[in-house]
Design a protein around this motif. Structure first.
Motif, PDB file in Angstrom:
ATOM      1  N   ARG A 109       0.839  -1.195   0.000  1.00 27.79           N
ATOM      2  CA  ARG A 109       0.000   0.000   0.000  1.00 27.79           C
ATOM      3  C   ARG A 109       0.880   1.253   0.000  1.00 27.79           C
ATOM      4  O   ARG A 109       1.991   1.244   0.527  1.00 27.79           O
ATOM      5  N   TYR A 110       0.377   2.319  -0.571  1.00 27.71           N
ATOM      6  CA  TYR A 110       1.118   3.577  -0.605  1.00 27.71           C
ATOM      7  C   TYR A 110       0.141   4.731  -0.420  1.00 27.71           C
ATOM      8  O   TYR A 110      -1.046   4.633  -0.729  1.00 27.71           O
ATOM      9  N   SER A 111       0.680   5.829   0.113  1.00 30.26           N
ATOM     10  CA  SER A 111      -0.150   6.994   0.409  1.00 30.26           C
ATOM     11  C   SER A 111      -0.315   7.867  -0.823  1.00 30.26           C
ATOM     12  O   SER A 111       0.316   7.640  -1.862  1.00 30.26           O
ATOM     13  N   GLN A 112      -1.151   8.890  -0.682  1.00 29.27           N
ATOM     14  CA  GLN A 112      -1.374   9.825  -1.785  1.00 29.27           C
ATOM     15  C   GLN A 112      -0.101  10.590  -2.104  1.00 29.27           C
ATOM     16  O   GLN A 112       0.190  10.876  -3.281  1.00 29.27           O
ATOM     17  N   GLU A 113       0.678  10.915  -1.068  1.00 21.38           N
ATOM     18  CA  GLU A 113       1.931  11.633  -1.297  1.00 21.38           C
ATOM     19  C   GLU A 113       2.922  10.772  -2.075  1.00 21.38           C
ATOM     20  O   GLU A 113       3.598  11.252  -2.991  1.00 21.38           O
ATOM     21  N   GLU A 114       2.991   9.491  -1.728  1.00 21.35           N
ATOM     22  CA  GLU A 114       3.887   8.592  -2.459  1.00 21.35           C
ATOM     23  C   GLU A 114       3.444   8.420  -3.904  1.00 21.35           C
ATOM     24  O   GLU A 114       4.280   8.366  -4.822  1.00 21.35           O
ATOM     25  N   PHE A 115       2.136   8.340  -4.101  1.00 20.78           N
ATOM     26  CA  PHE A 115       1.623   8.216  -5.470  1.00 20.78           C
ATOM     27  C   PHE A 115       1.945   9.468  -6.285  1.00 20.78           C
ATOM     28  O   PHE A 115       2.341   9.372  -7.461  1.00 20.78           O
ATOM     29  N   GLN A 116       1.813  10.645  -5.661  1.00 26.01           N
ATOM     30  CA  GLN A 116       2.142  11.885  -6.357  1.00 26.01           C
ATOM     31  C   GLN A 116       3.619  11.953  -6.682  1.00 26.01           C
ATOM     32  O   GLN A 116       4.026  12.420  -7.760  1.00 26.01           O
ATOM     33  N   ALA A 117       4.451  11.473  -5.745  1.00 23.28           N
ATOM     34  CA  ALA A 117       5.895  11.457  -6.000  1.00 23.28           C
ATOM     35  C   ALA A 117       6.237  10.545  -7.175  1.00 23.28           C
ATOM     36  O   ALA A 117       7.092  10.872  -8.015  1.00 23.28           O
ATOM     37  N   LEU A 118       5.551   9.407  -7.257  1.00 31.56           N
ATOM     38  CA  LEU A 118       5.772   8.501  -8.394  1.00 31.56           C
ATOM     39  C   LEU A 118       5.357   9.149  -9.702  1.00 31.56           C
ATOM     40  O   LEU A 118       6.042   9.022 -10.729  1.00 31.56           O
ATOM     41  N   GLN A 119       4.230   9.862  -9.674  1.00 32.44           N
ATOM     42  CA  GLN A 119       3.785  10.555 -10.885  1.00 32.44           C
ATOM     43  C   GLN A 119       4.787  11.619 -11.316  1.00 32.44           C
ATOM     44  O   GLN A 119       5.086  11.765 -12.510  1.00 32.44           O
TER      45      GLN A 119
END
Length: 210
Positions: A109-119
Motif C-alpha cells: 500500500r502507498y499513500s497519496q503523497e507517495e503516489f504523487q511522487a511517483l507521478q
C-alpha cells in the motif's frame, strides 16, 4: 435490473453480471413468445377439426395475447426475485475477497503523497526521454551533414590526385610544390595587377586634370 455497477465482479468474470442477467431475461422471454405461438398453432388446428366450431382465429389470437401478458407479468415478478438471488449469492464477490491480480496492492500500500511522487518521477523520466530523443535526432542530422561534407572532401582529394598525376606525366615534379609555386605566382600576379590598376587610375586622373 440492479443499478450496482459491480465492477469487481466484471473484472473477475470478464462480463458484467447485469449483462448476464439481461441476456437470461431476453432468452426466457423469447422462449415464452415461441411457446405461445406453438400453443396458438395447435389450438387453431384442433378447432379446424371440430365441425361447426364458431370460435374465430382472431378470437384465439386475442386470448393468446391476453394469456401471454398474464404470463409475462408473473415471469417478471419471478425474474426479479431470481435476479436478486443470483446477483447476491452467485455472481457476487464478497467484500473481503481480493482477486489474485490485486493482492500486490494489498501487500504494498502507498499513500497519496507517495503516489504523487511517483507521478512526478514518471513525468521527469518522460521529459528526459523526450530530451534524449531530440538530442539523438540532432546528432543524426549532424552526422548526415558530416557525411555530405566528407563526400565533398573525398571528391576534392580525388581531384587533387588527378592533378598530381597530370603534373607527374608532364614532368612538373611534386604537385604540392608546384601548387605552392602556383599560389605564389598568383599572389605576385595579383599584386602586379593591383599596382597596374592604381597607376592606371593615377594616369586617368592626370589626364582629366590636364
Amino acid at each position: 435490473m440492479s443499478v450496482d455497477p459491480m465492477a469487481y465482479e466484471a473484472q473477475f468474470f470478464g462480463f458484467t453480471p447485469q449483462t448476464c442477467m439481461l441476456r437470461v431475461y431476453i432468452a426466457f422471454q423469447d422462449y415464452l413468445f415461441e411457446v405461445m405461438l406453438v400453443v396458438e398453432g395447435v389450438m387453431l388446428k384442433k378447432l379446424d377439426g371440430i365441425p361447426g366450431c364458431k370460435i374465430s382465429p382472431s378470437r384465439i389470437r386475442k386470448c393468446t395475447e391476453k394469456f401471454l401478458l398474464f404470463m409475462k407479468e408473473h415471469f417478471d415478478k419471478l425474474f426479479t426475485t431470481m435476479e436478486e438471488v443470483l446477483l447476491q449469492l452467485v455472481l457476487n464477490i464478497p467484500k473481503n475477497v481480493v482477486l489474485p491480480e490485486d493482492r500486490v496492492q494489498e501487500q504494498h500500500r502507498y499513500s497519496q503523497e507517495e503516489f504523487q511522487a511517483l507521478q512526478d518521477e514518471v513525468q521527469q523520466l518522460q521529459q528526459q526521454c523526450r530530451a534524449e530523443a531530440a538530442m539523438e535526432q540532432a546528432l543524426r542530422a549532424e552526422l548526415e551533414e558530416q557525411k555530405v561534407v566528407q563526400a565533398e572532401l573525398e571528391k576534392i582529394l580525388q581531384c587533387f590526385d588527378g592533378l598530381e598525376n597530370i603534373c607527374r606525366e608532364h614532368g612538373a615534379g611534386n604537385f604540392k610544390e608546384s601548387f605552392a609555386l602556383l599560389t605564389q605566382s598568383c599572389k605576385k600576379l595579383q599584386d602586379v595587377l593591383k599596382d597596374v590598376e592604381e597607376k592606371s587610375k593615377k594616369i586617368e586622373l592626370y589626364d582629366q586634370l590636364m
